[in-house]
Design a protein around this motif. Structure first.
Motif, PDB file in Angstrom:
ATOM      1  N   PRO A 297       0.839  -1.210   0.000  1.00 41.45           N
ATOM      2  CA  PRO A 297       0.000   0.000   0.000  1.00 41.45           C
ATOM      3  C   PRO A 297       0.872   1.258   0.000  1.00 41.45           C
ATOM      4  N   PHE A 298       0.389   2.268  -0.680  1.00 37.62           N
ATOM      5  CA  PHE A 298       1.107   3.544  -0.747  1.00 37.62           C
ATOM      6  C   PHE A 298       0.119   4.684  -0.523  1.00 37.62           C
ATOM      7  N   LEU A 299       0.361   5.460   0.548  1.00 43.61           N
ATOM      8  CA  LEU A 299      -0.501   6.596   0.860  1.00 43.61           C
ATOM      9  C   LEU A 299      -0.136   7.778  -0.027  1.00 43.61           C
TER      10      LEU A 299
ATOM     11  N   THR B 176      -2.148   0.763  -4.462  1.00 45.83           N
ATOM     12  CA  THR B 176      -1.251  -0.383  -4.329  1.00 45.83           C
ATOM     13  C   THR B 176      -0.178  -0.311  -5.408  1.00 45.83           C
ATOM     14  N   VAL B 177       1.067  -0.378  -4.992  1.00 44.73           N
ATOM     15  CA  VAL B 177       2.180  -0.336  -5.941  1.00 44.73           C
ATOM     16  C   VAL B 177       3.124  -1.503  -5.678  1.00 44.73           C
ATOM     17  N   LEU B 178       3.906  -1.829  -6.666  1.00 52.97           N
ATOM     18  CA  LEU B 178       5.001  -2.790  -6.507  1.00 52.97           C
ATOM     19  C   LEU B 178       6.278  -1.990  -6.255  1.00 52.97           C
ATOM     20  N   PRO B 179       7.124  -2.402  -5.321  1.00 56.05           N
ATOM     21  CA  PRO B 179       8.374  -1.666  -5.076  1.00 56.05           C
ATOM     22  C   PRO B 179       9.221  -1.474  -6.329  1.00 56.05           C
ATOM     23  N   VAL B 180       9.117  -2.423  -7.274  1.00 53.31           N
ATOM     24  CA  VAL B 180       9.919  -2.313  -8.494  1.00 53.31           C
ATOM     25  C   VAL B 180       9.510  -1.103  -9.330  1.00 53.31           C
TER      26      VAL B 180
END
Length: 421
Positions: A295-297, A312-316
């Motif tokens: 999750p990313f705020l 929602t993001v992927l760290p990549v």
């Protein structure tokens, strides 16, 4: 009166040649490229646009098919591209009269090329080849022997080419022959440096090949589209058709595409799993933390009317932004270098194998720069450099004979037994 007669009379071959040469120089100068209205107003440009579009669609379709088929087929595609690039570059400095006096010079160039190919791919794929044939004892011993003496085999193949070159030296042809020798080695450095990094990226996971390559393709397409419709301000004299509008529009598009594509590609194990052998089977593996959604705020300055407060993001995806930034700002300098190179040889394209685009080398100039950066970035900031069980096993399987592996197994078993007692 004499001037009118000269103008109206048929031009001699010399006069026609001079006239063509003058007009080429004006085009290459690029001083008046933007004096006319937008390129879109030229009917010939519409025709060129359509030809280029059809070729691009065919290339993208073939590219997607090869990627779907897997790591080994992508590597084969890279090899085919290398061969076409080498052919185009070899032809740049060839002179027909001299080649007729030196019947073996073309074969010598390709001898060095395939020797370099054996050396580069042997070093990259040796462990994976050993992993592929582990089940067959005879093949495993054969492959292990070839791997052990791989460097010696390549060296003696090179020495054969070196002696071949010396023995074919002819009086009054020395300058041309040594020029070809130096040119061949420069081609090998240019072609195989980038391709070795490309293949290494492929086996780390197709993702690390596909994303950088896709970003260059996107940047190239949108630089052409923005420049075609909005281009007014020249970017660089080396390439008069490139404009600031195309450069900026393509940069923004490429960076946004990097973030989105990383999210899409990162959800498929087929693209993210590394390949440890040369098989063509479907891949499954535990997802790396880079490819696990988090999750990313969203920042507080986002307007209240925006419907999402969290995503929602992927760290990549954050790493993909770096790749997108490089692909949009730095990688185009590979194209500028190629433009200057073509100007030095007074040619428009390296070849004519792709309608509307030129040769294979014309499409690979930025890809070469991007492939090297992607590999260095991957190894420096993403891949763990610590020793792992898999790495040790690869070294054991590759560098030790079957008898040495058995001896190691017995000694390791004895050491573990002594520790437990």
């Amino acid at each position: 009166m004499e001037e009118e007669n000269v103008t109206s009379s048929p031009s001699t071959p010399v006069q026609r040649l001079r006239h063509r040469r003058r007009s080429n120089e004006v085009v290459l100068d690029g001083d008046k490229v933007n004096a006319s209205p937008l390129l879109v107003n030229d009917r010939n440009k519409y025709k060129s646009f359509m030809v280029r579009t059809y070729s691009t669609l065919w290339m993208i379709g073939g590219f997607v098919l090869v990627v779907y088929m897997g790591h080994l087929y992508i590597t084969a595609m890279v090899v085919v591209i290398q061969i076409f690039m080498a052919k185009e570059l070899f032809n740049l400095l060839r002179k027909a009269p001299e080649d007729k006096c030196l019947p073996g010079i073309k074969q010598l160039n390709w001898h060095f090329f395939f020797t370099a190919m054996l050396f580069v791919y042997g070093r990259i794929l040796s462990q994976r080849l050993a992993n592929t044939v582990t089940a067959d004892q005879f093949l495993y011993r054969l492959v292990s022997g070839l791997i052990k003496y791989h460097m010696a085999i390549c060296y003696f193949l090179y020495i054969i080419g070196f002696m071949w070159f010396i023995l074919t030296l002819k009086k009054k042809m020395y300058k041309y022959q040594f020029g070809q020798y130096a040119w061949t080695h420069m081609i090998l450095i240019v072609v195989f440096t980038q391709s070795s990094f490309t293949v290494a990226n492929i086996f780390e996971g197709i993702f690390w090949f596909l994303l950088p390559a896709s970003l260059i393709i996107i940047n190239d397409i949108f630089a052409y589209i923005f420049g075609f419709f909005f281009g007014r301000t020249p970017l660089i004299k080396l390439s008069p058709k490139k404009t600031w509008e195309g450069f900026i529009g393509a940069s923004v598009t490429t960076i946004i595409s990097a973030f989105i594509l990383a999210n899409i590609m990162g959800r498929f194990p087929w693209l993210t799993c590394p390949r440890q052998d040369l098989s063509t089977g479907w891949l499954q593996c535990d997802a790396d933390p880079l490819f696990k959604p988090e999750p990313f705020l969203l920042p507080a300055w986002i307007p209240n009317w925006f419907p999402w407060k969290e995503m929602t993001v992927l760290p990549v995806q954050w790493h993909a932004l770096c790749l997108g930034l490089f692909a949009s700002i730095i990688a185009p300098f590979g194209g500028f270098f190629a433009s200057g190179f073509k100007r030095a040889f007074k040619i428009k394209d390296f070849g004519d194998s792709i309608p509307g685009h030129g040769g294979i080398t014309d499409r690979m100039d930025c890809q070469m720069v991007m492939a090297v950066f992607a590999y260095i970035y991957l190894q420096s900031f993403i891949v763990s450099q610590s020793i792992s069980v898999d790495k040790i096993l690869d070294q054991i399987l590759t560098n030790l004979t079957f008898e040495e592996q058995q001896a190691l197994f017995m000694k390791l078993g004895q050491l573990l037994k002594d520790k437990l007692t």
